[in-house]
Design a protein around this motif. Structure first.
Motif, PDB file in Angstrom:
ATOM      1  N   LYS A  37      31.515  51.907  22.289  1.00 56.83           N
ATOM      2  CA  LYS A  37      31.452  50.631  23.009  1.00 56.83           C
ATOM      3  C   LYS A  37      32.801  49.927  22.965  1.00 56.83           C
ATOM      4  O   LYS A  37      33.247  49.349  23.959  1.00 56.83           O
ATOM      5  CB  LYS A  37      30.367  49.739  22.406  1.00 56.83           C
ATOM      6  CG  LYS A  37      30.179  48.424  23.140  1.00 56.83           C
ATOM      7  CD  LYS A  37      29.067  47.616  22.496  1.00 56.83           C
ATOM      8  CE  LYS A  37      28.795  46.344  23.235  1.00 56.83           C
ATOM      9  NZ  LYS A  37      29.832  45.355  23.129  1.00 56.83           N
ATOM     10  N   ALA A  38      33.475  49.986  21.826  1.00 57.31           N
ATOM     11  CA  ALA A  38      34.762  49.311  21.667  1.00 57.31           C
ATOM     12  C   ALA A  38      35.826  49.867  22.610  1.00 57.31           C
ATOM     13  O   ALA A  38      36.714  49.136  23.035  1.00 57.31           O
ATOM     14  CB  ALA A  38      35.242  49.422  20.223  1.00 57.31           C
ATOM     15  N   VAL A  39      35.731  51.154  22.933  1.00 58.76           N
ATOM     16  CA  VAL A  39      36.734  51.762  23.815  1.00 58.76           C
ATOM     17  C   VAL A  39      36.213  51.922  25.250  1.00 58.76           C
ATOM     18  O   VAL A  39      36.804  52.639  26.054  1.00 58.76           O
ATOM     19  CB  VAL A  39      37.258  53.105  23.262  1.00 58.76           C
ATOM     20  CG1 VAL A  39      37.972  52.906  21.941  1.00 58.76           C
ATOM     21  CG2 VAL A  39      36.158  54.132  23.128  1.00 58.76           C
ATOM     22  N   ASP A  40      35.104  51.257  25.543  1.00 57.55           N
ATOM     23  CA  ASP A  40      34.531  51.212  26.900  1.00 57.55           C
ATOM     24  C   ASP A  40      34.144  52.576  27.463  1.00 57.55           C
ATOM     25  O   ASP A  40      34.348  52.855  28.639  1.00 57.55           O
ATOM     26  CB  ASP A  40      35.492  50.513  27.874  1.00 57.55           C
ATOM     27  CG  ASP A  40      35.762  49.074  27.482  1.00 57.55           C
ATOM     28  OD1 ASP A  40      34.831  48.419  26.975  1.00 57.55           O
ATOM     29  OD2 ASP A  40      36.897  48.606  27.672  1.00 57.55           O
ATOM     30  N   MET A  64      40.468  60.131  20.449  1.00 62.96           N
ATOM     31  CA  MET A  64      41.401  59.020  20.250  1.00 62.96           C
ATOM     32  C   MET A  64      42.847  59.522  20.172  1.00 62.96           C
ATOM     33  O   MET A  64      43.768  58.852  20.634  1.00 62.96           O
ATOM     34  CB  MET A  64      41.081  58.240  18.966  1.00 62.96           C
ATOM     35  CG  MET A  64      39.792  57.463  19.008  1.00 62.96           C
ATOM     36  SD  MET A  64      39.747  56.211  20.304  1.00 62.96           S
ATOM     37  CE  MET A  64      38.809  57.043  21.570  1.00 62.96           C
ATOM     38  N   ALA A  65      43.039  60.697  19.606  1.00 64.47           N
ATOM     39  CA  ALA A  65      44.392  61.240  19.492  1.00 64.47           C
ATOM     40  C   ALA A  65      44.984  61.568  20.861  1.00 64.47           C
ATOM     41  O   ALA A  65      46.192  61.545  21.035  1.00 64.47           O
ATOM     42  CB  ALA A  65      44.376  62.499  18.620  1.00 64.47           C
ATOM     43  N   ARG A  66      44.135  61.820  21.835  1.00 64.41           N
ATOM     44  CA  ARG A  66      44.595  62.230  23.162  1.00 64.41           C
ATOM     45  C   ARG A  66      44.673  61.100  24.185  1.00 64.41           C
ATOM     46  O   ARG A  66      45.291  61.265  25.226  1.00 64.41           O
ATOM     47  CB  ARG A  66      43.669  63.316  23.699  1.00 64.41           C
ATOM     48  CG  ARG A  66      43.695  64.560  22.867  1.00 64.41           C
ATOM     49  CD  ARG A  66      42.586  65.522  23.258  1.00 64.41           C
ATOM     50  NE  ARG A  66      42.449  66.576  22.291  1.00 64.41           N
ATOM     51  CZ  ARG A  66      43.233  67.644  22.229  1.00 64.41           C
ATOM     52  NH1 ARG A  66      44.214  67.785  23.070  1.00 64.41           N
ATOM     53  NH2 ARG A  66      43.023  68.566  21.319  1.00 64.41           N
ATOM     54  N   MET A  70      42.603  54.147  24.962  1.00 66.35           N
ATOM     55  CA  MET A  70      41.393  54.051  24.143  1.00 66.35           C
ATOM     56  C   MET A  70      41.755  53.867  22.676  1.00 66.35           C
ATOM     57  O   MET A  70      41.110  53.098  21.960  1.00 66.35           O
ATOM     58  CB  MET A  70      40.532  55.301  24.310  1.00 66.35           C
ATOM     59  CG  MET A  70      39.725  55.319  25.571  1.00 66.35           C
ATOM     60  SD  MET A  70      38.455  56.587  25.503  1.00 66.35           S
ATOM     61  CE  MET A  70      39.234  57.885  26.413  1.00 66.35           C
ATOM     62  N   ARG A  71      42.784  54.573  22.230  1.00 70.93           N
ATOM     63  CA  ARG A  71      43.198  54.476  20.830  1.00 70.93           C
ATOM     64  C   ARG A  71      43.636  53.050  20.503  1.00 70.93           C
ATOM     65  O   ARG A  71      43.305  52.521  19.454  1.00 70.93           O
ATOM     66  CB  ARG A  71      44.329  55.460  20.544  1.00 70.93           C
ATOM     67  CG  ARG A  71      44.796  55.469  19.108  1.00 70.93           C
ATOM     68  CD  ARG A  71      45.816  56.555  18.806  1.00 70.93           C
ATOM     69  NE  ARG A  71      46.988  56.460  19.663  1.00 70.93           N
ATOM     70  CZ  ARG A  71      47.367  57.406  20.514  1.00 70.93           C
ATOM     71  NH1 ARG A  71      46.670  58.512  20.632  1.00 70.93           N
ATOM     72  NH2 ARG A  71      48.451  57.249  21.246  1.00 70.93           N
ATOM     73  N   ARG A  72      44.365  52.410  21.414  1.00 70.79           N
ATOM     74  CA  ARG A  72      44.804  51.031  21.179  1.00 70.79           C
ATOM     75  C   ARG A  72      43.608  50.092  21.037  1.00 70.79           C
ATOM     76  O   ARG A  72      43.588  49.223  20.163  1.00 70.79           O
ATOM     77  CB  ARG A  72      45.707  50.558  22.310  1.00 70.79           C
ATOM     78  CG  ARG A  72      47.098  51.094  22.185  1.00 70.79           C
ATOM     79  CD  ARG A  72      47.997  50.459  23.190  1.00 70.79           C
ATOM     80  NE  ARG A  72      49.352  50.938  22.979  1.00 70.79           N
ATOM     81  CZ  ARG A  72      50.327  50.746  23.828  1.00 70.79           C
ATOM     82  NH1 ARG A  72      50.119  50.084  24.945  1.00 70.79           N
ATOM     83  NH2 ARG A  72      51.524  51.212  23.568  1.00 70.79           N
ATOM     84  N   PRO A 116      55.311  53.280  16.811  1.00 75.02           N
ATOM     85  CA  PRO A 116      55.427  52.831  15.417  1.00 75.02           C
ATOM     86  C   PRO A 116      54.388  51.778  15.015  1.00 75.02           C
ATOM     87  O   PRO A 116      53.874  51.817  13.890  1.00 75.02           O
ATOM     88  CB  PRO A 116      56.840  52.237  15.347  1.00 75.02           C
ATOM     89  CG  PRO A 116      57.587  52.895  16.453  1.00 75.02           C
ATOM     90  CD  PRO A 116      56.590  53.175  17.531  1.00 75.02           C
ATOM     91  N   THR A 117      54.044  50.870  15.915  1.00 72.41           N
ATOM     92  CA  THR A 117      53.056  49.836  15.589  1.00 72.41           C
ATOM     93  C   THR A 117      51.690  50.462  15.323  1.00 72.41           C
ATOM     94  O   THR A 117      51.030  50.137  14.326  1.00 72.41           O
ATOM     95  CB  THR A 117      52.954  48.818  16.743  1.00 72.41           C
ATOM     96  OG1 THR A 117      54.234  48.259  16.978  1.00 72.41           O
ATOM     97  CG2 THR A 117      51.965  47.719  16.412  1.00 72.41           C
ATOM     98  N   THR A 118      51.281  51.363  16.199  1.00 70.56           N
ATOM     99  CA  THR A 118      49.980  52.024  16.020  1.00 70.56           C
ATOM    100  C   THR A 118      49.978  52.859  14.758  1.00 70.56           C
ATOM    101  O   THR A 118      48.996  52.860  14.008  1.00 70.56           O
ATOM    102  CB  THR A 118      49.639  52.885  17.250  1.00 70.56           C
ATOM    103  OG1 THR A 118      49.622  52.048  18.403  1.00 70.56           O
ATOM    104  CG2 THR A 118      48.299  53.566  17.096  1.00 70.56           C
ATOM    105  N   ARG A 119      51.081  53.573  14.498  1.00 77.29           N
ATOM    106  CA  ARG A 119      51.160  54.391  13.284  1.00 77.29           C
ATOM    107  C   ARG A 119      51.043  53.508  12.037  1.00 77.29           C
ATOM    108  O   ARG A 119      50.307  53.841  11.095  1.00 77.29           O
ATOM    109  CB  ARG A 119      52.456  55.191  13.240  1.00 77.29           C
ATOM    110  CG  ARG A 119      52.555  56.045  11.970  1.00 77.29           C
ATOM    111  CD  ARG A 119      53.713  56.989  11.982  1.00 77.29           C
ATOM    112  NE  ARG A 119      53.576  58.065  12.923  1.00 77.29           N
ATOM    113  CZ  ARG A 119      52.795  59.128  12.766  1.00 77.29           C
ATOM    114  NH1 ARG A 119      52.042  59.223  11.704  1.00 77.29           N
ATOM    115  NH2 ARG A 119      52.763  60.085  13.658  1.00 77.29           N
ATOM    116  N   ASP A 120      51.727  52.362  12.026  1.00 76.56           N
ATOM    117  CA  ASP A 120      51.647  51.457  10.880  1.00 76.56           C
ATOM    118  C   ASP A 120      50.227  50.925  10.699  1.00 76.56           C
ATOM    119  O   ASP A 120      49.721  50.836   9.580  1.00 76.56           O
ATOM    120  CB  ASP A 120      52.611  50.286  11.047  1.00 76.56           C
ATOM    121  CG  ASP A 120      54.064  50.691  10.870  1.00 76.56           C
ATOM    122  OD1 ASP A 120      54.319  51.798  10.339  1.00 76.56           O
ATOM    123  OD2 ASP A 120      54.944  49.905  11.276  1.00 76.56           O
TER     124      ASP A 120
END
Length: 142
Positions: A37-40, A64-66, A70-72, A116-120
């Motif tokens: 639901k969170a990633v629609d 999510m890795a691909r 959606m990952r954001r 970098p932001t997502t990785r952190d």
């Protein structure tokens, strides 16, 4: 005669037919439903209901890795949970660790690099305390 031949062919092929995994699907983890639901992509609940619960975190992490967008959304949801409840759900923690593992493996060469932001944020979430979904829901601000 034809009926006997047909039965013989079915019995001969029977060992080649795998028995369905008794733990395989049918029930969808509530954390998985919340994440979809969170990633629609709620429409994927039917697909994920066929994934055994033990493999659902890895299957979701692979998705999510691909998919960067959606990952954001997913990471933003987890950061919000972490800020409100001082932890994330156990299933979500497994997903985060799988995403980090996928991006640290040789498979990462075929994927877009994590910004970098997502990785952190994923590293922060990977170190976050884990909670049951009931504990997380109780700590969330409504």
């Amino acid at each position: 005669m034809m009926r006997v031949l047909a039965v013989a062919l079915v019995l001969a092929a029977a060992p080649a037919v795998r028995a369905q995994d008794p733990s395989g699907g049918g029930v969808l983890n509530l954390s998985c439903m919340e994440a979809l639901k969170a990633v629609d992509v709620v429409w994927l609940t039917g697909v994920f209901s066929f994934v055994p619960e033990s493999d659902s975190a890895l299957a979701f992490a692979d998705m999510m890795a691909r998919h960067k967008a959606m990952r954001r959304k997913y990471v933003a949801k987890l950061m919000k949970d972490h800020a409100q409840a001082d932890g994330i759900a156990t299933w979500d923690h497994a997903v985060v660790l799988h995403i980090l593992g996928i991006h640290a493996s040789p498979l990462a060469a075929m994927l877009e690099k994590l910004d970098p932001t997502t990785r952190d944020r994923l590293n922060t979430l990977g170190l976050a305390p884990t909670l049951t979904l009931a504990e997380l829901n109780a700590r969330r601000k409504r």
